[in-house]
Scaffold this motif. Structure first.
Motif, short mmCIF file in Angstrom:
data_model
loop_
_atom_site.label_atom_id
_atom_site.label_comp_id
_atom_site.label_asym_id
_atom_site.label_seq_id
_atom_site.Cartn_x
_atom_site.Cartn_y
_atom_site.Cartn_z
N LEU A 174 -11.66 6.50 14.48
CA LEU A 174 -12.16 5.90 14.86
C LEU A 174 -14.05 7.07 15.25
CD1 LEU A 174 -11.19 4.51 18.26
CD2 LEU A 174 -12.10 2.94 16.41
N SER A 221 -17.33 4.96 13.06
CA SER A 221 -18.39 4.87 13.65
C SER A 221 -19.86 5.16 13.42
CB SER A 221 -17.42 4.85 16.10
OG SER A 221 -17.51 6.16 15.37
N GLU A 280 -18.01 -3.21 5.27
CA GLU A 280 -16.93 -2.00 6.30
C GLU A 280 -16.15 -2.96 7.23
OE1 GLU A 280 -19.89 -1.16 8.89
OE2 GLU A 280 -18.37 -0.35 9.50
N LEU A 297 -12.12 -1.16 7.55
CA LEU A 297 -11.37 -1.43 8.62
C LEU A 297 -10.23 -2.25 9.11
CD1 LEU A 297 -14.81 -1.66 11.22
CD2 LEU A 297 -13.24 0.01 10.44
N ILE A 326 -2.23 1.94 10.81
CA ILE A 326 -3.30 2.49 12.24
C ILE A 326 -1.86 1.44 13.20
CG2 ILE A 326 -4.26 2.17 13.95
CD1 ILE A 326 -6.34 2.89 12.45
#
Lengths: 322, 169
Positions: free
Chosen positions: A116, A120, A156, A160, A167
């Protein structure tokens, strides 16, 4: 962060910062040389040959030239924003190195929100591009900035979602956990679709050809950094090449088993994998022509995002059922 | 030493939040307003970090700075040309805005007096994905759903505004 459990070692942080600065500079110098050599050999040219062995220190000469150049500030720029943009683009790049595990022990801070943090802060790059393009008060720069924003926002999302499917398999945002989960098989073999999607999105996120519309030389001069010169221009370049390193490092960690590999030490394996990915991205540049803008946006919204979502759903189902 | 660094960084973060908010409201150039908002949101992310919630802090940067601010910038670039002089401030609007903001401020001030605060260090350190998922669907489910509702409203607003097309309005 500053709890008793993980007290910050000031010395470690300073040592890490110096290491990162050195890595950023050396990486950019090496990548520019590599870019020139790769492009030259793909076009059957020798590339830079004069300065050093096969032009190896050509980029150092170029960097010295850039350092000595005058910093030109055009009269009608929006001064505070114009001056801040090169700094804003460079800082988030440095932060990302905080959590990248170069080998088993070579990591500045192994944070539980590692992915993250990188993602970010990567989002701040867009803001910096926008600042640079807008503050330059130049139509080419503004066009470059607008294109860059549309492109980055579009790519993006699949990026993700793609990373999310890995993940989901690991169950952790910690980068070392993700590497540790690949001790038997690299995720590139388990999640091939995710890997391809990631490489496409990473190429677009770093504004590389065939997705280099924000700085398309033949249409927009140099895009958002048209009005920058000297060291300010160099900062944009440094950030761009460091971003390439970071996306390649994320690909290595997520799909290629990070620092794992036989015989050689972990750091060497990590760098080999990272530069192999970067070579792949450079290869794209000399293989695919630049896409048209509507094709670029259509590719992301109509193909990549549905594919990434489908991949995520399939991953979730397989994880629950098998 | 580390306490000093923590205190200094706390005040830096507070300064970023307040200065950013002032720029966001007071600047005459709409692009500077957005940049001020971004600075303020980064400051808020710093406050979350200070409150021992790195996950929320990074989500704040990812969603608010990375997506929402960018979307606002994009909307600005597609709207009327910026080289035209901005219309003068309407004092009635300023009073109305001050009144509304004051009400919110008083409400929040009263709320902070009512709440029982737990020190950040005493709360959980478990930030695994499973825990966050459980929290989002149990303890914080209302907030989570409200944010989704907000995004839905924003999306509907965008569709309604865009329906006329460029020729319309």
């Amino acid at each position: 962060m500053a709890t008793a459990a993980h007290s910050v070692s000031v010395f470690g942080m300073i040592a890490g910062l110096i290491g990162v600065m050195a890595l950023v500079a050396v990486n950019a110098l090496f990548l520019i040389w590599m870019e020139r050599k790769v492009s030259a050999h793909m076009q059957l040219r020798p590339g830079p040959m004069e300065v050093g062995w096969h032009g190896a220190i050509q980029t150092i000469a170029d960097a010295l030239k850039l350092l000595g150049k005058e910093l030109i500030t055009p009269r009608d720029v929006d001064k505070p924003v114009y001056l801040a943009a090169p700094i804003v683009i460079f800082l988030p790049v440095l932060v990302s190195f905080l959590v990248i595990p170069f080998s088993q022990n070579l990591i500045i801070r192994d944070m539980h929100v590692g992915v993250l943090l990188i993602l970010s802060f990567a989002a701040l790059t867009v803001l910096a591009i926008l600042m640079a393009g807008w503050a330059s008060n130049n139509k080419y720069a503004v066009f470059g900035a607008i294109r860059s924003v549309a492109q980055n926002v579009a790519y993006e999302i699949p990026l993700l979602i793609t990373l999310m499917s890995v993940i989901l398999m690991v169950g952790s945002f910690r980068l070392t956990d993700i590497v540790a989960a690949q001790n038997r098989i690299w995720f590139v073999f388990v999640q091939p679709v995710a890997f391809i999607l990631y490489i496409i999105c990473a190429t677009a996120e770093t504004n590389r050809a065939p997705f280099d519309l924000p700085e398309a030389e033949s249409e927009l001069v140099a895009g958002f950094h048209t009005e920058y010169s000297g060291m300010r221009f160099a900062l944009f370049f440094l950030a761009e090449y460091t971003n390439m390193f970071i996306v390649a490092a994320l690909a290595t960690i997520f799909f290629l088993g990070g620092w794992r590999g036989p015989f050689l030490p972990g750091l060497v394996w990590f760098l080999i994998k990272v530069y192999a990915i970067i070579f792949l991205i450079m290869w794209f540049r000399w293989t695919f022509p630049r896409v048209r803008f509507d094709q670029l946006i259509t590719l992301s919204w109509k193909i990549l995002i549905p594919l990434a979502l489908a991949n995520l759903i399939v991953t979730a189902f397989v994880l629950k059922l098998v | 030493m580390s306490l000093l660094i923590a205190t200094i960084s706390f005040y830096l973060v507070v300064a970023a939040t307040v200065v950013g908010a002032v720029i966001a409201v007071a600047a005459r150039n709409i692009f500077h307003n957005v940049l001020g908002l971004a600075l303020s949101l980064i400051g808020v992310a710093g406050l979350f970090l200070y409150l021992n919630s790195p996950f929320v802090a990074l989500m704040q940067i990812l969603i608010y700075v990375g997506a929402i601010t960018i979307a606002i910038c994009f909307a600005i670039m597609l709207s009327q040309p910026l080289y035209l002089p901005a219309p003068p401030r309407n004092p009635l609007k300023i009073q109305g805005a001050a009144f509304g903001a004051g009400l919110v401020f008083i409400f929040l001030g009263l709320l902070t007096r009512q709440t029982l605060w737990t020190p950040a260090a005493e709360r959980v350190h478990d930030w695994s994905i499973t825990t966050i998922g459980h929290y989002l669907l149990t303890q914080y489910v209302v907030i989570f759903e409200l944010i989704s509702l907000l995004l839905l409203v924003a999306m509907l607003g965008a569709i309604v505004t865009a329906r006329g097309g460029r020729g319309g309005a």
